[in-house]
Each structure stands twice: as C-alpha cells, then as structure tokens.
Design a protein around this motif. Structure first.
Motif, PDB file in Angstrom:
ATOM      1  N   VAL A 135       0.835  -1.200   0.000  1.00  9.77           N
ATOM      2  CA  VAL A 135       0.000   0.000   0.000  1.00  9.77           C
ATOM      3  C   VAL A 135       0.870   1.250   0.000  1.00  9.77           C
ATOM      4  O   VAL A 135       0.575   2.236  -0.693  1.00  9.77           O
ATOM      5  N   LEU A 136       1.933   1.233   0.765  1.00  9.53           N
ATOM      6  CA  LEU A 136       2.803   2.402   0.868  1.00  9.53           C
ATOM      7  C   LEU A 136       3.720   2.558  -0.344  1.00  9.53           C
ATOM      8  O   LEU A 136       3.987   3.680  -0.791  1.00  9.53           O
ATOM      9  N   PHE A 137       4.204   1.436  -0.875  1.00  6.75           N
ATOM     10  CA  PHE A 137       5.197   1.496  -1.945  1.00  6.75           C
ATOM     11  C   PHE A 137       4.800   0.579  -3.107  1.00  6.75           C
ATOM     12  O   PHE A 137       5.524  -0.371  -3.434  1.00  6.75           O
ATOM     13  N   PRO A 138       3.668   0.825  -3.733  1.00 13.61           N
ATOM     14  CA  PRO A 138       3.218  -0.057  -4.821  1.00 13.61           C
ATOM     15  C   PRO A 138       4.206  -0.087  -5.980  1.00 13.61           C
ATOM     16  O   PRO A 138       4.630   0.956  -6.479  1.00 13.61           O
ATOM     17  N   GLY A 139       4.581  -1.315  -6.353  1.00 16.56           N
ATOM     18  CA  GLY A 139       5.485  -1.482  -7.476  1.00 16.56           C
ATOM     19  C   GLY A 139       6.954  -1.327  -7.153  1.00 16.56           C
ATOM     20  O   GLY A 139       7.803  -1.504  -8.031  1.00 16.56           O
ATOM     21  N   TRP A 140       7.291  -1.031  -5.912  1.00 21.38           N
ATOM     22  CA  TRP A 140       8.688  -0.807  -5.543  1.00 21.38           C
ATOM     23  C   TRP A 140       9.440  -2.115  -5.288  1.00 21.38           C
ATOM     24  O   TRP A 140      10.658  -2.101  -5.148  1.00 21.38           O
ATOM     25  N   GLY A 141       8.742  -3.211  -5.173  1.00 21.43           N
ATOM     26  CA  GLY A 141       9.392  -4.507  -5.003  1.00 21.43           C
ATOM     27  C   GLY A 141      10.242  -4.589  -3.744  1.00 21.43           C
ATOM     28  O   GLY A 141       9.855  -4.142  -2.664  1.00 21.43           O
ATOM     29  N   TRP A 142      11.442  -5.170  -3.900  1.00 24.26           N
ATOM     30  CA  TRP A 142      12.321  -5.359  -2.744  1.00 24.26           C
ATOM     31  C   TRP A 142      12.775  -4.027  -2.159  1.00 24.26           C
ATOM     32  O   TRP A 142      13.025  -3.938  -0.947  1.00 24.26           O
ATOM     33  N   TRP A 143      12.875  -2.982  -2.983  1.00 24.57           N
ATOM     34  CA  TRP A 143      13.193  -1.664  -2.446  1.00 24.57           C
ATOM     35  C   TRP A 143      12.080  -1.201  -1.504  1.00 24.57           C
ATOM     36  O   TRP A 143      12.354  -0.617  -0.452  1.00 24.57           O
ATOM     37  N   GLY A 144      10.837  -1.451  -1.883  1.00 23.82           N
ATOM     38  CA  GLY A 144       9.715  -1.081  -1.022  1.00 23.82           C
ATOM     39  C   GLY A 144       9.725  -1.855   0.280  1.00 23.82           C
ATOM     40  O   GLY A 144       9.440  -1.304   1.350  1.00 23.82           O
ATOM     41  N   LEU A 145      10.086  -3.147   0.196  1.00 19.15           N
ATOM     42  CA  LEU A 145      10.182  -3.954   1.414  1.00 19.15           C
ATOM     43  C   LEU A 145      11.283  -3.415   2.313  1.00 19.15           C
ATOM     44  O   LEU A 145      11.127  -3.343   3.543  1.00 19.15           O
TER      45      LEU A 145
END
Length: 387
Positions: A135-145
């Motif tokens: 929800v916070l980082f849609p599409g960011w993948g492992w960077w979002g994690l």
C-alpha cells in the motif's frame, strides 16, 4: 483513574483500535498497523509492552474464535483457547525484545519483525505490519520492502513523529492513485458460495456442476480458470478421468484445490487439469496450525492431519508462465510470498475456502494481504474463494 495507570490503559486501548482498524479487511487501511511499533516503543515497562502486543494481536485476529467454533461445529471455548495460544509467540517475542534503551531499540524491533516473519515463530506470524508495504510502496518490489523495514525501525526511535509523517505522505499518495492488481491475460478466478459443502460433497453431480462453472468461465475467453481451495474434494483417478473427459474438446486448463490422502495424513494441493490429463501442481507449504497441521500427532505415534511442505515448491509452471501459489492461511503470513517472489514469478494465484469465516473479516483480510503483496511486486493476481 490514577494517572500512573492512565497512560498504560491508553496505550493498550490504542493498540486494540489499531488491530481492529488495520486488520479490518480493507487493503488501504493496512498501514494503520504501523502504529503498533510506536506504541510498543513508548511503553515504559516490559509488562505494558506485553499488554500492548497482546491487545494488538488479539484485536487483529479477533475473528478466530468465531471461525474455529464454526469449523468444528462447537461452542466458542476451543476457538478462544486457540486464539490465546496463537498470540503467545507474538507476545513472547515482542516482550522479550522490548528494551528501555533507545539506542538499541530499532535493532530489537527489527529482530522481532524478522523472527515473526520466518519459521518457527512466523508460523503464527499473521498481522505483521510489513504486510502494508504494497500500500505504501506499490510497485517498488524489494526496495519497497526495505523501505518499510527501515520505516518500522524508525518508528521505534525518538524521531518517530517525522518518520510517521513521511510514511503517511506515501500512504496518502498511494491511496489517491490506487489501482488493484490486474488479472493475468487469459485467466479467470471463480468465487463460489457453496459454504461447508465444498470439499465434503464431492459426488458426480458436484463435479458436473463444477465443470459447468468452468465452461461458463472459459466461454468468456479465459484459457486458465482457477477454482477455490478444496473445490474438487479428494483427488482420485476417477475424478481425474471425469475432468479430463469433460475438457477433451476444449483448450481450457483448470487450476483447482483438492485433497490427496495417504497413510500418514493428507496434502492440501492445487491440481492442474487439461484435456491431456491432470497432475498435482502445488502442495501447501503451511496449512492452518491446529485445525489442519497437527505435528504433535507424530510424537504419540498417530497419523493424520495436513502435511506442511514449508519451503517446497515456491513457484509452479502453468503453461508458459510461472506462478506463486498461496493457499488460504499462507496469505496471512509473510515468508511464503517472499520465498515465492525470490524466484520472480509472473503472477500470484491466491485461493481459499472460507465458509467457516462467515460473520468475520478473515477472508477480507486474506484478500487484502494478497492484494498488497501482489501490488508491492507489481504482479498480476488471480483470486478464487469459496464462502
């Protein structure tokens, strides 16, 4: 009320509210769960941290007692016992790793989050705040994690208000531009409303009804049709012949839940069927602890219960694509989906049989979690549930 007790009471009440709202089944509300580490960090004693952890976890999993009572056709007490037992690992980990020392608190919370994401504690690691990453980082993948992990660690420091403001900014931007994951091309997920009979009533007429459902979906130009968990009942040579014969004149491939029995217990599986035949596609890595997975039986020389394949078959091949399969309970915990996306699947397939969750938000939470993870890694999503 004495002021010495007012602050702990407010923290506990806030943790319960965060658990209820964050895990209400609305995907865009998942980031509310990030309020938990803040409350955990500002608790002044280990006891308060334990009560805050218990309040959050029990509120987030509040549908369990009612669901277990429905599953076993019993009163509420077995469900309450399982509900409390399920919270022990979460509360124990967060209580043991709580500290007054602000300098090491981020490391301690990171360890708590890590421990609750992987077995053995991760087996009951539902309501994990990291689920909100999509929800916070849609599409960011492992960077979002990585960003949400850093954000969680930042929320237990003295600068947590600044971190919270930054995360809220990402949340608002995402909510304003949110779109659900798309279906993979030529796929169709079929939701059913067959209640408790699904998987238990598996006669020839039920198989014919399922075949008619698949044909209706395939007529809508879908070449791959997903049916819910347990849709076929027991997977036997007879069931395979019935379905193979029915699909002989078409090009459709059916992915459906089934049960495979042997002398030691059973596997909860997904099978793939087309006009050439059928085969077991996926064996569930983590069945529901207690009601399905019962490892203590082996300690007493007993057989039965669902098998847990843990880290086996994280991705499966369907046609020319690779899918990350998640059956029911696997959608509520962290490590199955992360293990799957390590192999870069083309899409996610999430199925479940939630007849026993009527009147609770459990199925909605499963859908929200699967949606968030698929969105984080920009993967198309196929969902098929029975209620």
């Amino acid at each position: 009320m004495c002021p010495d007790y007012l602050r702990p009471a407010l923290l506990i009440f806030a943790s319960i509210a965060i658990g209820v709202v964050g895990w209400s089944g609305h995907v865009l509300l998942l980031p509310v769960a990030l309020g938990f580490p803040v409350l955990w960090s500002i608790s002044r004693t280990r006891l308060v941290a334990a009560l805050v952890s218990a309040g959050y976890f029990l509120a987030a999993s509040r549908g369990l007692p009612q669901g277990v009572a429905a599953f076993y056709s019993s009163d509420i007490w077995p469900g309450l016992l399982l509900w409390l037992c399920g919270s022990l690992s979460f509360v124990t980990v967060h209580t043991a790793l709580w500290t007054k020392k602000s300098g090491v608190r981020p490391v301690r919370y990171f360890l708590a989050a890590l421990v609750m994401a992987i077995p053995p504690f991760g087996i009951t690691g539902w309501a994990h705040p990291v689920t909100a990453a999509g929800v916070l980082f849609p599409g960011w993948g492992w960077w979002g994690l990585g960003l949400i992990t850093a954000g969680l660690a930042g929320l237990v420091t003295r600068i947590w208000p600044a971190v919270a403001i930054a995360l809220t900014g990402f949340w608002l931007w995402s909510a304003a531009t949110w779109t659900d994951p798309k279906l993979p091309e030529a796929w169709r997920g079929v939701d059913l409303e067959l209640g408790v009979s699904l998987g238990r009533e598996a006669g020839l007429q039920r198989q014919r009804d399922m075949i008619a459902t698949v044909r209706g979906a395939a007529n809508d130009s879908a070449r791959f049709v997903a049916l819910p968990e347990s849709a076929l009942g027991f997977w036997t040579p007879t069931v395979e012949r019935v379905w193979t014969g029915a699909l002989r004149d078409g090009a459709a491939t059916v992915i459906a839940g089934a049960t495979v029995l042997d002398a030691t217990g059973y596997d909860n599986v997904l099978v793939s069927i087309d006009r050439k035949g059928g085969s077991i596609l996926y064996r569930e890595r983590m069945p529901v602890p207690g009601s399905m997975w019962q490892p203590w039986r082996f300690l007493f020389g007993e057989s039965g219960g669902a098998k847990a394949d843990f880290f086996a078959n994280p991705v499966v091949t369907i046609g020319a694509s690779r899918a990350a399969p998640l059956i029911c309970y696997e959608q509520l915990i962290v490590w199955p989906i992360l293990q799957s996306v390590l192999h870069d699947p083309d899409f996610v397939v999430a199925v479940g049989n939630g007849w026993w969750t009527e009147g609770t938000s459990i199925v909605a939470i499963q859908r929200a979690a699967a949606t968030s993870w698929a969105t984080l890694f920009a993967k198309p999503l196929v969902i098929a549930f029975n209620t």
